[in-house]
Design an enzyme around this catalytic site. Structure first.
Site, mmCIF file in Angstrom:
data_model
loop_
_atom_site.group_PDB
_atom_site.id
_atom_site.type_symbol
_atom_site.label_atom_id
_atom_site.label_comp_id
_atom_site.label_asym_id
_atom_site.label_seq_id
_atom_site.Cartn_x
_atom_site.Cartn_y
_atom_site.Cartn_z
ATOM 1 C CG ASP A 1 -2.138 1.062 1.308
ATOM 2 O OD1 ASP A 1 -1.993 1.258 0.327
ATOM 3 O OD2 ASP A 1 -2.569 1.140 2.533
ATOM 4 C CB SER B 1 -5.166 6.751 3.851
ATOM 5 O OG SER B 1 -5.827 6.433 4.828
HETATM 6 N N1 ARG Z 1 -7.386 4.204 5.418
HETATM 7 C C1 ARG Z 1 -8.324 5.004 5.851
HETATM 8 C C2 ARG Z 1 -7.676 6.595 5.170
HETATM 9 O O1 ARG Z 1 -7.974 6.196 4.002
HETATM 10 C C3 ARG Z 1 -7.601 5.484 7.115
HETATM 11 C C4 ARG Z 1 -6.124 5.268 7.440
HETATM 12 C C5 ARG Z 1 -5.136 5.155 9.108
HETATM 13 N N2 ARG Z 1 -6.780 4.195 9.772
HETATM 14 C C6 ARG Z 1 -5.994 4.229 11.027
HETATM 15 N N3 ARG Z 1 -7.035 3.620 12.017
HETATM 16 N N4 ARG Z 1 -4.960 4.578 11.789
HETATM 17 O O2 ARG Z 1 -7.789 7.785 5.716
#
Ligand code: ARG
Length: 326
Positions: free
Chosen positions: A137, A242
């Protein structure tokens, strides 16, 4: 402070003097300057423990990736033309020309005179990324033109594959994401910072197994992921963060340890934040940026040389980065 500012303007000046810098970089007196090339914000960032507003210039590598002018993800500037972000931010890349990268912004709704907005030339998702449950990712975003570094726009260093981030090491995650699930950061959307301790993968896996009654985990912690945050929850990155940076101090330079990737909800108990681990991607990043230096965690190894991140200006394309109108 005055002195730090003076260094900063020197930096800016130097960045306009392409060939001169390459020469100067060979002169011993310039070597200490070269170590400031990445991971050296003009504002120190070592004071506070809870999630809160940043100080302007504290995280000068933080960028906002926007689609049709709307913030979708964070990212980190690693050279004057490359940004690292998360692959899931670009799972379906629509029209490239609808993407913009905003650099040097402190308040997203009021980016101010220190910010620049650039168009995107190319988005390279890591080929291992194939949806939510996989590794890889991470994405590289190539700006349409090079940016000039300022006190508010500076790159973060990348760690060599050999760098180890020990459990408990206190790092920082930053972003303009949600305050908790589905709660937007309120206007004027000041960049937030949170100190997060590194959690080793074994502990992280067992945290994610907690209260699963033998069911498979929400998502596997792969080897190219690194966890950081709190078993008790309460503090974490969240949606909208993210792609953004999780940075740690290594040999007096700030390095990008992780890219905000996922979590089960936000700030839930036993569900710390999971980040893409930069040390797993040194070779992949080198394919696209061959001259980039990576910081080693041993004495005698400098953060990368200014010459590697500076490059020459592409004046003819400068219109592609512009001052954000407020
Ligand atoms: N995947 C989510 C985004 O697209 C959040 C990522 C981080 N989440 C977390 N609980 N640390 O923004």
């Amino acid at each position: 402070m005055g002195q730090q500012r003076a260094e900063t303007s020197g930096f800016c000046w130097v960045s306009r003097m392409g060939a001169l810098v390459l020469l100067a970089g060979l002169i011993g007196a310039q070597r200490s300057e070269a170590t400031k090339a990445c991971g050296q914000p003009p504002v120190n960032l070592n004071r506070i423990v809870k999630g809160q507003d940043t100080v302007e210039g504290e995280f000068p590598w933080q960028v906002s990736l926007q689609w049709k002018g709307v913030h979708v993800c964070g990212g980190s500037l690693i050279t004057d033309e490359w940004v690292v972000s998360a692959a899931h931010c670009f799972y379906q890349v629509r029209n490239l020309s609808q993407y913009q990268v905003v650099l040097g912004a402190h308040q997203l709704l009021n980016p101010g005179p220190n910010s620049r907005t650039c168009l995107v030339q190319r988005i390279i998702n890591n080929p291992h990324y194939a949806g939510r449950t996989t590794s890889g990712d991470i994405a590289l975003v190539h700006l349409a033109t090079r940016v000039n570094f300022t006190g508010y726009i500076l790159p973060i260093c990348l760690p060599d594959a050999s760098v180890f981030f020990p459990p408990g090491k206190r790092c920082w995650v930053t972003g303009w994401g949600h305050l908790r699930s589905w709660v937007d950061l309120p206007p004027p959307q000041t960049l937030q910072k949170l100190q997060v301790p590194i959690i080793d993968s074994k502990t992280c896996r067992s945290l994610y197994q907690t209260n699963m009654q033998g069911r498979p985990p929400y998502r596997e912690i792969q080897d190219d992921m690194i966890c950081a945050g709190y078993a008790e929850g309460m503090k974490d990155a969240c949606n909208g963060d993210s792609g953004g940076p999780m940075v740690c101090l290594v040999n007096e330079a700030w390095v990008l340890a992780g890219v905000v990737s996922w979590g089960e909800g936000c700030a839930n108990r036993n569900r710390p934040g999971v980040y893409s681990r930069l040390t797993s991607y040194q070779n992949w990043i080198r394919e696209y940026i061959p001259n980039l230096e990576f910081v080693k965690d041993s004495n005698g190894q400098e953060p990368r040389d200014r010459a590697d991140i500076k490059g020459q200006n592409h004046r003819e394309k400068e219109f592609m980065c512009f001052d954000k109108k407020e």
